[in-house]
Scaffold this active site. Structure first.
Site, PDB file in Angstrom:
ATOM      1  N   HIS A 115       5.680   1.066  -0.249  1.00  0.00           N
ATOM      2  CA  HIS A 115       5.484  -0.339  -0.633  1.00  0.00           C
ATOM      3  C   HIS A 115       5.780  -0.551  -2.121  1.00  0.00           C
ATOM      4  O   HIS A 115       4.856  -0.575  -2.934  1.00  0.00           O
ATOM      5  CB  HIS A 115       4.046  -0.764  -0.368  1.00  0.00           C
TER       6      HIS A 115
ATOM      7  N   GLU B 245       6.355  -3.239  -3.455  1.00  0.00           N
ATOM      8  CA  GLU B 245       5.786  -4.539  -3.823  1.00  0.00           C
ATOM      9  C   GLU B 245       4.275  -4.477  -4.059  1.00  0.00           C
ATOM     10  O   GLU B 245       3.693  -5.429  -4.585  1.00  0.00           O
ATOM     11  CB  GLU B 245       6.100  -5.582  -2.732  1.00  0.00           C
TER      12      GLU B 245
ATOM     13  N   CYS C   2       8.000  -0.798   4.990  1.00  0.00           N
ATOM     14  CA  CYS C   2       6.894  -0.281   5.804  1.00  0.00           C
ATOM     15  C   CYS C   2       7.065  -0.705   7.265  1.00  0.00           C
ATOM     16  O   CYS C   2       7.931  -0.181   7.956  1.00  0.00           O
ATOM     17  CB  CYS C   2       5.546  -0.668   5.227  1.00  0.00           C
TER      18      CYS C   2
END
Length: 226
Positions: free
Chosen positions: A172, A174, A94
């Site tokens: 993202h 994660e 990002c």
């Protein structure tokens, strides 16, 4: 293998009792690969002494814009260029994806097409991958050295490689569903259009490819290079 995580932001304060810092999210995503970690909160002015403090590097997401005037951004760009010259692997996620492009000669701006939020499909080298997104800023012009690996109609430069040592992603992998919901409930209110957040919330139960992309990231970090 030691991975240095360069934190460029923190979760919203209102969510910090419920969720760990971004570096912990990456540790979960990359679990099982035998990595050790050291975190540097560059957003708070905490930088490694040099690029040799880790065998590979990850730059996190952030609420800040890569084009904004913050004292930690120019030294982070210098570090990115130094890591690239060293040949050590570097991954950007990002904001990390954006600041790497900017540091190497690309352009980042607030995208006039609006936001991407929640489950988002990308064409990654001929395959569809689904990841959670949370961004309005985009890389709108790439450095000459960049190679696009993944995109969709909203975000043309969604996954990018620079040679054999840098890999970046706008989404993202994660972020879990609960954190995306938390962002919609807090940071998104009054900023992201309600209709977009409602559509994103409705799609959250759909499967994602976080584990697949996490393993791809781990393999990239561990890859043997000349």
């Amino acid at each position: 293998m030691k991975i240095g995580i360069l934190l460029t932001g923190h979760p919203p304060e209102i969510l910090q009792d419920q969720f760990e810092e971004y570096d912990a999210m990456f540790r979960v995503l990359l679990d099982g690969n035998g990595f050790t970690y050291e975190t540097f909160a560059v957003v708070d002015g905490q930088f490694p002494k040099d690029e040799l403090q880790a065998d590979g590097w990850i730059i996190s997401g952030s609420r800040h814009g890569a084009y904004e005037d913050h004292p930690w951004i120019p030294p982070l760009e210098d570090l990115i260029r130094t890591i690239q010259k060293s040949g050590r692997p570097l991954i950007g996620v990002c904001f990390g994806h954006q600041i790497i492009a900017q540091a190497l000669g690309g352009k980042v701006e607030k995208f006039n097409g609006g936001w991407a939020v929640g489950r988002t499909d990308y064409d990654y080298e001929g395959q569809t991958v689904t990841l959670n997104a949370w961004h309005q800023d985009q890389v709108v012009a790439l450095p000459d050295s960049a190679r696009v690996l993944g995109s969709n109609t909203f975000c043309q430069n969604a996954m990018v490689a620079y040679g054999d040592t840098i890999w970046t992603v706008q989404a993202h992998p994660e972020y879990g569903d609960a954190f995306i919901q938390g962002l919609m409930d807090t940071r998104g209110k009054g900023v992201v259009p309600e209709a977009l957040m409602k559509a994103a919330a409705n799609r959250l139960p759909a499967p994602d490819d976080n584990p697949k992309i996490g393993q791809l990231m781990a393999d990239f970090l561990k890859k043997e290079r000349a």
